[in-house]
Design a protein around this motif. Sequence first.
Motif, PDB file in Angstrom:
ATOM      1  N   GLY A 110       8.778   3.677  19.292  1.00  0.00           N
ATOM      2  CA  GLY A 110       8.590   4.198  17.940  1.00  0.00           C
ATOM      3  C   GLY A 110       9.250   3.322  16.892  1.00  0.00           C
ATOM      4  O   GLY A 110       8.669   3.037  15.844  1.00  0.00           O
ATOM      5  N   GLY A 111      10.470   2.881  17.181  1.00  0.00           N
ATOM      6  CA  GLY A 111      11.163   2.003  16.243  1.00  0.00           C
ATOM      7  C   GLY A 111      10.452   0.675  16.083  1.00  0.00           C
ATOM      8  O   GLY A 111      10.359   0.141  14.979  1.00  0.00           O
ATOM      9  N   GLN A 112       9.919   0.124  17.179  1.00  0.00           N
ATOM     10  CA  GLN A 112       9.203  -1.144  17.101  1.00  0.00           C
ATOM     11  C   GLN A 112       7.946  -1.018  16.253  1.00  0.00           C
ATOM     12  O   GLN A 112       7.648  -1.898  15.445  1.00  0.00           O
ATOM     13  N   ARG A 113       7.214   0.087  16.425  1.00  0.00           N
ATOM     14  CA  ARG A 113       6.001   0.279  15.618  1.00  0.00           C
ATOM     15  C   ARG A 113       6.347   0.347  14.134  1.00  0.00           C
ATOM     16  O   ARG A 113       5.654  -0.237  13.300  1.00  0.00           O
ATOM     17  N   GLY A 114       7.424   1.066  13.798  1.00  0.00           N
ATOM     18  CA  GLY A 114       7.809   1.184  12.398  1.00  0.00           C
ATOM     19  C   GLY A 114       8.197  -0.145  11.790  1.00  0.00           C
ATOM     20  O   GLY A 114       7.783  -0.478  10.673  1.00  0.00           O
ATOM     21  N   ILE A 115       8.979  -0.933  12.520  1.00  0.00           N
ATOM     22  CA  ILE A 115       9.423  -2.226  11.996  1.00  0.00           C
ATOM     23  C   ILE A 115       8.249  -3.197  11.894  1.00  0.00           C
ATOM     24  O   ILE A 115       8.137  -3.956  10.923  1.00  0.00           O
ATOM     25  N   LYS A 116       7.328  -3.162  12.887  1.00  0.00           N
ATOM     26  CA  LYS A 116       6.160  -4.034  12.803  1.00  0.00           C
ATOM     27  C   LYS A 116       5.313  -3.694  11.576  1.00  0.00           C
ATOM     28  O   LYS A 116       4.772  -4.585  10.920  1.00  0.00           O
ATOM     29  N   ALA A 117       5.199  -2.397  11.262  1.00  0.00           N
ATOM     30  CA  ALA A 117       4.413  -1.994  10.096  1.00  0.00           C
ATOM     31  C   ALA A 117       5.039  -2.520   8.813  1.00  0.00           C
ATOM     32  O   ALA A 117       4.344  -3.035   7.925  1.00  0.00           O
ATOM     33  N   ILE A 118       6.368  -2.421   8.697  1.00  0.00           N
ATOM     34  CA  ILE A 118       7.043  -2.940   7.503  1.00  0.00           C
ATOM     35  C   ILE A 118       6.862  -4.452   7.417  1.00  0.00           C
ATOM     36  O   ILE A 118       6.592  -5.009   6.341  1.00  0.00           O
ATOM     37  N   ALA A 119       7.006  -5.144   8.544  1.00  0.00           N
ATOM     38  CA  ALA A 119       6.849  -6.601   8.549  1.00  0.00           C
ATOM     39  C   ALA A 119       5.447  -6.998   8.109  1.00  0.00           C
ATOM     40  O   ALA A 119       5.260  -7.968   7.373  1.00  0.00           O
ATOM     41  N   ARG A 120       4.450  -6.249   8.557  1.00  0.00           N
ATOM     42  CA  ARG A 120       3.072  -6.543   8.165  1.00  0.00           C
ATOM     43  C   ARG A 120       2.893  -6.384   6.657  1.00  0.00           C
ATOM     44  O   ARG A 120       2.213  -7.170   6.008  1.00  0.00           O
ATOM     45  N   ARG A 121       3.533  -5.368   6.079  1.00  0.00           N
ATOM     46  CA  ARG A 121       3.403  -5.146   4.637  1.00  0.00           C
ATOM     47  C   ARG A 121       4.125  -6.239   3.842  1.00  0.00           C
ATOM     48  O   ARG A 121       3.665  -6.642   2.779  1.00  0.00           O
ATOM     49  N   VAL A 122       5.257  -6.688   4.368  1.00  0.00           N
ATOM     50  CA  VAL A 122       5.943  -7.805   3.710  1.00  0.00           C
ATOM     51  C   VAL A 122       5.056  -9.045   3.733  1.00  0.00           C
ATOM     52  O   VAL A 122       4.945  -9.776   2.739  1.00  0.00           O
ATOM     53  N   SER A 123       4.399  -9.298   4.876  1.00  0.00           N
ATOM     54  CA  SER A 123       3.505 -10.447   4.976  1.00  0.00           C
ATOM     55  C   SER A 123       2.350 -10.328   3.993  1.00  0.00           C
ATOM     56  O   SER A 123       1.944 -11.316   3.369  1.00  0.00           O
ATOM     57  N   THR A 124       1.825  -9.110   3.832  1.00  0.00           N
ATOM     58  CA  THR A 124       0.737  -8.881   2.871  1.00  0.00           C
ATOM     59  C   THR A 124       1.219  -9.163   1.459  1.00  0.00           C
ATOM     60  O   THR A 124       0.510  -9.774   0.647  1.00  0.00           O
ATOM     61  N   VAL A 181      -8.905 -10.529  -1.420  1.00  0.00           N
ATOM     62  CA  VAL A 181      -9.169  -9.762  -0.201  1.00  0.00           C
ATOM     63  C   VAL A 181      -9.903 -10.618   0.828  1.00  0.00           C
ATOM     64  O   VAL A 181      -9.711 -10.458   2.045  1.00  0.00           O
ATOM     65  N   LYS A 182     -10.736 -11.578   0.374  1.00  0.00           N
ATOM     66  CA  LYS A 182     -11.376 -12.497   1.315  1.00  0.00           C
ATOM     67  C   LYS A 182     -10.328 -13.357   2.010  1.00  0.00           C
ATOM     68  O   LYS A 182     -10.378 -13.577   3.227  1.00  0.00           O
ATOM     69  N   SER A 183      -9.376 -13.874   1.227  1.00  0.00           N
ATOM     70  CA  SER A 183      -8.305 -14.682   1.801  1.00  0.00           C
ATOM     71  C   SER A 183      -7.458 -13.865   2.761  1.00  0.00           C
ATOM     72  O   SER A 183      -7.058 -14.346   3.834  1.00  0.00           O
ATOM     73  N   LEU A 184      -7.169 -12.614   2.386  1.00  0.00           N
ATOM     74  CA  LEU A 184      -6.362 -11.744   3.236  1.00  0.00           C
ATOM     75  C   LEU A 184      -7.060 -11.478   4.558  1.00  0.00           C
ATOM     76  O   LEU A 184      -6.443 -11.536   5.635  1.00  0.00           O
ATOM     77  N   CYS A 185      -8.361 -11.206   4.537  1.00  0.00           N
ATOM     78  CA  CYS A 185      -9.094 -10.929   5.769  1.00  0.00           C
ATOM     79  C   CYS A 185      -9.126 -12.160   6.681  1.00  0.00           C
ATOM     80  O   CYS A 185      -9.008 -12.047   7.904  1.00  0.00           O
ATOM     81  N   ALA A 186      -9.282 -13.345   6.060  1.00  0.00           N
ATOM     82  CA  ALA A 186      -9.262 -14.560   6.869  1.00  0.00           C
ATOM     83  C   ALA A 186      -7.923 -14.709   7.574  1.00  0.00           C
ATOM     84  O   ALA A 186      -7.856 -15.075   8.759  1.00  0.00           O
ATOM     85  N   ASN A 187      -6.837 -14.386   6.861  1.00  0.00           N
ATOM     86  CA  ASN A 187      -5.508 -14.479   7.456  1.00  0.00           C
ATOM     87  C   ASN A 187      -5.320 -13.450   8.555  1.00  0.00           C
ATOM     88  O   ASN A 187      -4.765 -13.748   9.622  1.00  0.00           O
ATOM     89  N   ALA A 190      -4.742  -4.403   4.948  1.00  0.00           N
ATOM     90  CA  ALA A 190      -3.987  -4.868   6.114  1.00  0.00           C
ATOM     91  C   ALA A 190      -3.768  -3.740   7.114  1.00  0.00           C
ATOM     92  O   ALA A 190      -3.906  -3.943   8.330  1.00  0.00           O
ATOM     93  N   GLU A 191      -3.426  -2.545   6.621  1.00  0.00           N
ATOM     94  CA  GLU A 191      -3.176  -1.416   7.515  1.00  0.00           C
ATOM     95  C   GLU A 191      -4.429  -1.036   8.294  1.00  0.00           C
ATOM     96  O   GLU A 191      -4.402  -0.855   9.512  1.00  0.00           O
ATOM     97  N   LEU A 192      -5.547  -0.896   7.591  1.00  0.00           N
ATOM     98  CA  LEU A 192      -6.759  -0.396   8.246  1.00  0.00           C
ATOM     99  C   LEU A 192      -7.398  -1.444   9.155  1.00  0.00           C
ATOM    100  O   LEU A 192      -7.882  -1.110  10.241  1.00  0.00           O
TER     101      LEU A 192
END
Length: 414
Positions: A247-261, A284-290, A325-327
Motif C-alpha cells: 500500500g505504501g509503495q502504491r501511494g509513493i509511486k502515485a506521487i512520483a508519477r504526479r511529480v513527473s507529470t 497532452v500529445k507530448s505527455l502521452c508519448a512520454n 497520467a493517472e488514467l
Amino acid sequence: MGSRCSAAPIPNRRKPRLDNAAEVKRLLRQQAAVASFGSFALRQTDLQKVLTEAARVCAEGLSVKFCKVCQYRPDTEDLLIVAGCGWKTGVVGHVVSRADISSPQGRAFVTGEPSICNDLRGDRQFKLPSFYAEHGIVSTIDVLIKGVLRPFGVLEIDSDQQQTYDQQDVIFLTGFANVLAEAVATADRTAVLRTTIAQMKLLVEDKDRLLEQKKVLAEELQHRVRNNLQLIYGMLTRQLDETSDAGGQRGIKAIARRVSTLAQVYDHLLGAEMTRTTDFGTYVKSLCANLGEIQASPAKVTLTCDSDVVILDLDVVTALGIVVAELVTNSYDHAFPNGAGTIDVSVRRDPDNGAMATMIIKDDGQGFEVKTGSKRHGLGLVRRLAEQVRGTADVASSGGATWTITFPVAEVAA
C-alpha cells in the motif's frame, strides 16, 4: 510471594475470578475496543494523539490504571516513554530504560515475544526504574510494536494490584500493537509526503515570482525548477526503496508519477515561451508519448493521442495533465490482463459551444465495476481534479473503460 515472569506465550486459560458470562463480556468489550481504536487511528493524522489514545484504551480494556508506549532510540539504545496513561508528571517524555533484558519492556523488545510479569515484587532479575516503586507497580505485560526497518518499541500494561494475565490479554494488547505499528508507518509516509508538498509549494511560489521576470530570469527558472523536481523525485524514490508494504509503495509511486507529470508541464512551458498559458493539445500529445515510453514492455498495448488546439491556464494544464497520467497509467496497469489492447486519448473543443472542451480517455480492456463513492481506479482523484478546473468527470465501463472529462475553456490573458 512467588513471581511469574515469562517471555514466552502462556497457556490459554480463563481467569479464575471470572465466570463464563463475565469472560465472554470481557472478550467482547476488548474486541470492540480494538475495532474502535483502529477506526480512530485511521482517521487521526497526529501520531502522538494515536499513541496516547492507545495507552488510555488499553488500560481501560484491561481494567488497570497504567499503560505506556516506549519508543526505541537507536542512538542511545534505550526505550523512551513517549505516551502513557495514569502516570505522574515527569514520567512520559522523560523516563527511559535499557533496550535489553534488564527490564520487562527491554526483554520484549529484544526477544520479540510478549513479556508477562504477574508479580514483580518477588522478582530479582530486573533493574526497574524508580517510578515503578513510586506508583506501586506489581504486574506488567509487554508486547512488541513492529516497524518497517526495525521495531518501533514496546506497548506495556502496568497494574498496582497483582494480576493473573492470560493469553486473551496478550492477544488484546498484540492487536493494539499491530494497529500502532501501521499508524507509525503511515505517520512516516505522511511526513515524507508533507515534506514533498512543502517543497512543491515553495516551487510554485518560485514559479510565480520568476514568471514575472521571465525574460531576465528564464535560464535561472529552468535550472531551479528542474533541479527542485529532481530533488523531490529522488526523495520519493529513496522512500520507495525503504517502504516494504504494498500500500505504501502504491501511494509513493502515485506521487512520483504526479511529480513527473508536473515536470513535463514545466518542460513544455519553458520549451515554448514564458507565459501563464499554453496549448494543452500540444502538451497532452507530448505527455502521452512520454507515458508510452515509460510503459514500454513486451506487452502489445497501443497508445494514441489526438487533440485540437486548446489554450489553457497553466494551473488547468497541470490538473488535466495529472488526470491523463493517472488514467493512462491505470489502463496500462489493470486493463489488459492478456497483455494487448489499445488506449485512446482525445481532446476536442465543443463545435457548438467554443467555451467548452471535452477530453476522452478510453481503453478496450476488461473494464471494471463502478461502485458509488468508490475511490478505486482513480475515481476520487480524477473527479476532484475535474472539479478543481470547474469541470465534470464521468466513467463508463462496458467493453473497456471510457472516461469523459468536460471542462470550460476560459478566455485567459497570455
